[in-house]
Motif scaffolding. Structure first.
Motif, PDB file in Angstrom:
ATOM      1  N   THR A 429     -77.424 -45.425  46.042  1.00 18.23           N
ATOM      2  CA  THR A 429     -76.733 -44.145  46.267  1.00 18.23           C
ATOM      3  C   THR A 429     -77.179 -43.431  47.534  1.00 18.23           C
ATOM      4  O   THR A 429     -76.451 -42.587  48.041  1.00 18.23           O
ATOM      5  CB  THR A 429     -76.960 -43.183  45.081  1.00 18.23           C
ATOM      6  OG1 THR A 429     -78.334 -42.777  45.074  1.00 18.23           O
ATOM      7  CG2 THR A 429     -76.610 -43.839  43.758  1.00 18.23           C
ATOM      8  N   SER A 434     -72.675 -40.390  44.319  1.00 24.51           N
ATOM      9  CA  SER A 434     -71.634 -41.401  44.202  1.00 24.51           C
ATOM     10  C   SER A 434     -72.240 -42.793  44.280  1.00 24.51           C
ATOM     11  O   SER A 434     -73.238 -43.011  44.977  1.00 24.51           O
ATOM     12  CB  SER A 434     -70.605 -41.236  45.333  1.00 24.51           C
ATOM     13  OG  SER A 434     -69.689 -42.298  45.364  1.00 24.51           O
ATOM     14  N   CYS A 474     -71.115 -46.865  35.635  1.00 21.56           N
ATOM     15  CA  CYS A 474     -70.793 -45.754  36.522  1.00 21.56           C
ATOM     16  C   CYS A 474     -69.844 -46.211  37.628  1.00 21.56           C
ATOM     17  O   CYS A 474     -68.884 -45.508  37.966  1.00 21.56           O
ATOM     18  CB  CYS A 474     -72.069 -45.170  37.111  1.00 21.56           C
ATOM     19  SG  CYS A 474     -71.799 -43.692  38.131  1.00 21.56           S
ATOM     20  N   GLU A 478     -66.061 -44.788  38.255  1.00 20.32           N
ATOM     21  CA  GLU A 478     -65.751 -44.117  39.519  1.00 20.32           C
ATOM     22  C   GLU A 478     -64.583 -44.798  40.228  1.00 20.32           C
ATOM     23  O   GLU A 478     -63.725 -44.136  40.819  1.00 20.32           O
ATOM     24  CB  GLU A 478     -66.980 -44.101  40.418  1.00 20.32           C
ATOM     25  CG  GLU A 478     -66.848 -43.173  41.609  1.00 20.32           C
ATOM     26  CD  GLU A 478     -68.131 -42.997  42.388  1.00 20.32           C
ATOM     27  OE1 GLU A 478     -68.059 -42.429  43.484  1.00 20.32           O
ATOM     28  OE2 GLU A 478     -69.196 -43.424  41.910  1.00 20.32           O
ATOM     29  N   SER A 479     -64.526 -46.127  40.154  1.00 27.43           N
ATOM     30  CA  SER A 479     -63.417 -46.858  40.771  1.00 27.43           C
ATOM     31  C   SER A 479     -62.095 -46.452  40.118  1.00 27.43           C
ATOM     32  O   SER A 479     -61.107 -46.172  40.811  1.00 27.43           O
ATOM     33  CB  SER A 479     -63.649 -48.368  40.623  1.00 27.43           C
ATOM     34  OG  SER A 479     -62.542 -49.090  41.126  1.00 27.43           O
ATOM     35  N   GLU A 482     -61.089 -42.864  41.163  1.00 22.27           N
ATOM     36  CA  GLU A 482     -60.499 -42.776  42.501  1.00 22.27           C
ATOM     37  C   GLU A 482     -59.042 -43.229  42.484  1.00 22.27           C
ATOM     38  O   GLU A 482     -58.212 -42.735  43.254  1.00 22.27           O
ATOM     39  CB  GLU A 482     -61.290 -43.625  43.504  1.00 22.27           C
ATOM     40  CG  GLU A 482     -62.685 -43.113  43.817  1.00 22.27           C
ATOM     41  CD  GLU A 482     -62.695 -41.829  44.628  1.00 22.27           C
ATOM     42  OE1 GLU A 482     -61.637 -41.440  45.165  1.00 22.27           O
ATOM     43  OE2 GLU A 482     -63.765 -41.195  44.709  1.00 22.27           O
ATOM     44  N   LEU A 516     -70.257 -37.786  39.129  1.00 20.29           N
ATOM     45  CA  LEU A 516     -68.941 -38.262  38.678  1.00 20.29           C
ATOM     46  C   LEU A 516     -68.407 -37.380  37.557  1.00 20.29           C
ATOM     47  O   LEU A 516     -67.230 -36.998  37.561  1.00 20.29           O
ATOM     48  CB  LEU A 516     -69.044 -39.713  38.212  1.00 20.29           C
ATOM     49  CG  LEU A 516     -67.754 -40.292  37.605  1.00 20.29           C
ATOM     50  CD1 LEU A 516     -66.594 -40.241  38.595  1.00 20.29           C
ATOM     51  CD2 LEU A 516     -67.980 -41.722  37.123  1.00 20.29           C
ATOM     52  N   ARG A 519     -67.031 -34.262  38.973  1.00 21.85           N
ATOM     53  CA  ARG A 519     -65.722 -34.473  39.614  1.00 21.85           C
ATOM     54  C   ARG A 519     -64.611 -34.587  38.572  1.00 21.85           C
ATOM     55  O   ARG A 519     -63.487 -34.118  38.792  1.00 21.85           O
ATOM     56  CB  ARG A 519     -65.773 -35.715  40.492  1.00 21.85           C
ATOM     57  CG  ARG A 519     -66.628 -35.521  41.757  1.00 21.85           C
ATOM     58  CD  ARG A 519     -66.937 -36.839  42.432  1.00 21.85           C
ATOM     59  NE  ARG A 519     -65.729 -37.519  42.871  1.00 21.85           N
ATOM     60  CZ  ARG A 519     -65.667 -38.816  43.142  1.00 21.85           C
ATOM     61  NH1 ARG A 519     -66.740 -39.573  42.979  1.00 21.85           N
ATOM     62  NH2 ARG A 519     -64.549 -39.355  43.539  1.00 21.85           N
TER      63      ARG A 519
END
Length: 781
Positions: A429, A434, A474, A478-479, A482, A516, A519
């Motif tokens: 990281t 992220s 994680c 996150e992928s 997005e 994450l 977000r």
């Protein structure tokens, strides 16, 4: 001599006097406590006493007095005298008692403060503001321009003693220059020496001088540096007796800045160079024992201990750049002879990563090749260490393709399993919130994220050890996030794993997971919940002394402040924490650079945003930072759109092309209302379905956060030079008459200029001018 008090001090004293029987003036020497107390006491009979006087005794209430001013309260150590003062405070109802102390509120008076009998004025209250400083100077016959006065106030920080001494120099016709400031500082030092320092015990004086080398002092540091077993007792005693030293937090002491300068001056006079080097060596040892290698290196360098510098750099090189503070230690690495570096695999690894972080990729590869050469000629443990550090660089170097990692991780896992290598401490990281866009950009993996999760999760997490705990889950969440997918189930899974990550993993992964989750909360319109989550994590990191995360964490909080329209908080972060130096790009700070550009857009400075972002462009291209590249093009497109430049169209098209390649919807839509006008007027038609999805989500974000990156107030027309001067004086609180006197113009002309300024700033009242001028960057915030 007339006493100069600020209106704020008078008002605060009046409020305290209306409800309290007594007021304590607590400030170091030179703040004018005695003069202020006499001036504020008002009419009536005033009795002035000092607790330092032999045979000191308090007056009786039967005597004819209205106000008692008791100076040197910190000297009142006799318990009987303390009880007598407490009795007086309890019984006096029609009398006023003003207590003056160089120390803080003593514990035996605390009950009177908590019950409202005693109020406190501090050093901050006694500082002179710019207007009051101007009056003091004028009393000495010194009349200055607004810019000169601002420079003097910045130099003195409103410290009354410094202003008074400086006024005397200027009254004699001296210019305000460095030599004059030095002379004033020297006079202050002589005053401290006579009024404070010589009155202290010899052991205390020695303690203070030797500790003045350090910005923050702990009891352990004090014992190691001074060798004084009673160091902590002396520090506690100083805390009670003086305001020159204060408790920053439990166990951490700091000096009042000018008093520390004085102590350094005393130290330079009384200690030889060798003696000062010995103190630095002892301080460096304390920092080394506490694994604060940055501070240890600084003080070993000051002491000239080159052997310890090299030893510490080797230790530091074993850490990840996010932990190792490579950039902060760059001067120490650069100072090492190349021959010395080539003898040590850890140092070669460090130099390769350091060069990469500075975008010197040729230098990075040169040191990588040197490490390979070392491995080829080494055997046994030396060869194993070199192979381990090469594997670390293969994973971590930002210029290496992430596609190759799909084959590298299983190979590294096998080497670790066979005990052929041992991977040094790692972090994917780089202290960013992220994984997808942390130490490396894993966007190419998102094209087959579910498959890679199934096939690579075990070898990746095994290869990285503690640094891999929770990584795969994680990264997958996150992928998908997005891409604009619903990740509530994955978020709940990560939330359930968080305690396991804290216990078995690393703070880096914890930050990535919490980042994450924040977000996800923001995307759902719950920005305040996200803010609280981050602030809770911030407190946790501070307790754990994980301060390396704070700059990026604070930048994340600033982004939420922008969403909530909190311009004051954004301006404060921009002033105090933004990198502010795009000419010297530090790639580990890129999250902060992007936040800085966003703040500049929010504060009405699109050109500034362009300047901040431009140096990041080659980095994004050379290191294939796809997510950063999308954000860079979007933010530059917004800046160009607001500057009426047609270049926004190709910028937006480039961002959409990259986002479409990886299916990244939220990477674009997160900018909400700021990017919506561009999306609605774009001619980009490569994928209408993808564009429609982006627009739909951007509209939702725009509805949640209508003020996010919204254009700041604009000027109706440029100000003339005279209008700029009028604006500065208006912001300084000057009346029309004072403006006319300062600029040598008639009152009707002043009124005309003021009217023009208000109209051009698009405000209707003088009281709104300062805020408008700050938003438009005519004055500092």
């Amino acid at each position: 001599m007339e006493t100069f008090l600020t209106d704020a001090l008078k008002e605060k004293y009046k409020q305290l006097a209306d409800r309290c029987r007594a007021v304590l003036f607590s400030a170091p020497c030179g703040f004018g406590k005695s003069c202020a107390a006499r001036a504020l006491a008002g009419p009536g009979r005033t009795v002035t006493l000092s607790a330092r006087e032999p045979g000191f005794s308090l007056p009786s209430l039967k005597e004819k007095w209205n106000t008692l001013i008791l100076d040197d309260l910190e000297e009142l150590e006799d318990e009987g005298a303390q009880q007598a003062l407490c009795g007086l405070l309890r019984s006096c109802r029609s009398h006023r008692i003003l207590l003056l102390s160089r120390g803080p509120l003593p514990g035996w008076l605390l009950p009177f403060q908590t019950t409202g009998v005693l109020g406190v004025l501090t050093a901050q209250d006694l500082l002179l503001d710019r207007g009051t400083a101007d009056k003091l100077l004028q009393a000495h016959g010194v009349y200055l321009s607004a810019s000169e006065l601002a420079a003097i106030h910045k130099e003195t920080n409103g410290y009354p003693l410094a202003l008074e001494l400086l006024a005397q120099h200027l009254e004699r016709g001296e210019a305000f220059a460095a030599a004059t400031s030095d002379a004033v500082r020297q006079e202050i030092f002589y005053y401290y020496e006579e009024a404070v320092f010589r009155r202290m015990e010899k052991a205390t004086r020695r303690l203070l001088m030797e500790l003045s080398l350090f910005e923050t002092v702990t009891p352990e540091l004090a014992r190691i540096v001074t060798g004084d077993p009673h160091a902590n007792e002396r520090l506690v005693g100083l805390l009670r007796q003086t305001s020159m030293m204060h408790l920053e937090k439990l166990g951490n002491y700091t000096f009042w800045p000018i008093f520390r300068q004085f102590l350094r001056w005393e130290l330079d006079q009384k200690y030889t160079s060798d003696q000062r080097c010995t103190l630095c060596d002892r301080g460096a040892l304390y920092y080394e024992l506490n694994e604060d290698y940055g501070s240890a290196l600084k003080f070993y360098t000051r002491s000239g201990n080159k052997a310890k510098v090299a030893d510490l750099l080797v230790k530091n090189a074993g850490l990840h750049p996010g932990m190792g503070h490579y950039l902060e230690m760059e001067p120490y690495y650069r100072a090492l002879p190349e021959a010395e570096v080539r003898k040590n695999p850890a140092l070669m690894q460090a130099m390769s990563m350091l060069c990469a972080m500075e975008m010197d990729f040729a230098g990075s590869e040169r040191w990588y090749a040197a490490l390979e050469e070392y491995r080829a000629g080494a055997a046994g443990a030396d060869a194993r260490e070199a192979r381990s550090r090469l594997a670390w660089l293969d994973i971590g170097l930002p210029q290496r393709e992430v596609e190759g990692l799909t084959e590298l991780f299983p190979r590294v896992f096998t080497l670790i399993k066979n005990r052929e290598i041992s991977l040094p401490a790692f972090s994917v990281t780089s202290t960013l919130p992220s994984l997808m866009n942390g130490g490396k950009d894993f966007s190419p993996w998102s094209k087959r994220d579910t498959l890679l999760y199934k096939t690579l999760r075990l070898p990746v997490e095994a290869a990285l050890g503690k640094d891999g705990v929770g990584l795969a889950d994680c990264a997958l969440a996150e992928s998908l996030f997005e891409k604009g997918e619903d990740v509530r189930n994955q978020a709940m899974k990560l939330l359930a794993m968080l305690e396991h990550i804290r216990r078995e993993g690393t703070p880096d992964m914890e930050f990535a997971v919490v980042g994450l989750l924040a977000r996800v909360q923001i995307d759902a319109g719950r920005a305040q919940d996200a803010r609280e989550s981050l602030l809770d994590l911030r407190e946790r990191f501070i307790r754990q002394e994980q301060t390396r995360f704070l700059p990026n964490l604070d930048a994340f909080v600033c982004r939420i402040d922008m969403m909530q329209g909190n311009d004051a908080a954004v301006a404060l972060w921009y002033r105090d924490k933004a990198p502010r130096n795009p000419q010297y790009l530090q790639t580990l700070k890129r999250y902060q650079y992007f936040t800085q550009a966003m703040a500049q857009l929010a504060l009405g400075d699109p050109q500034g945003a362009q300047v901040t972002l431009a140096p990041l462009e080659p980095y994004c291209q050379l290191c294939r930072r796809h997510i950063d590249g999308i954000s860079l093009n979007l933010l530059r497109a917004v800046a160009e759109y607001r500057q009426n430049s047609p270049d926004w169209k190709p910028r937006l098209a480039a961002a959409l092309d990259a986002a479409r390649e990886f299916g990244f919807v939220r990477t674009v839509s997160q900018y909400g209302g700021a990017v919506l006008p561009l999306l609605e007027h774009t001619t980009w038609d490569a994928d209408p379905s993808f564009l429609a999805q982006v627009v739909r989500k951007a509209r939702r974000q725009g509805a949640y956060y209508p003020q996010f990156l919204s254009p700041a107030q604009q000027m109706e027309a440029p100000l003339s030079e005279t209008e700029r001067q009028v604006l500065q004086l208006l912001c300084a609180g000057k009346s029309n008459a004072e403006i006319g006197q300062a600029l040598h113009i008639k009152l009707p002309t002043v009124k005309t200029h003021v009217s023009h300024v208000l109209k051009k700033l698009q405000v209707s009242r003088r009281t709104q001018v300062r805020d408008a001028a700050q938003r438009l960057h005519f004055i500092d915030r």
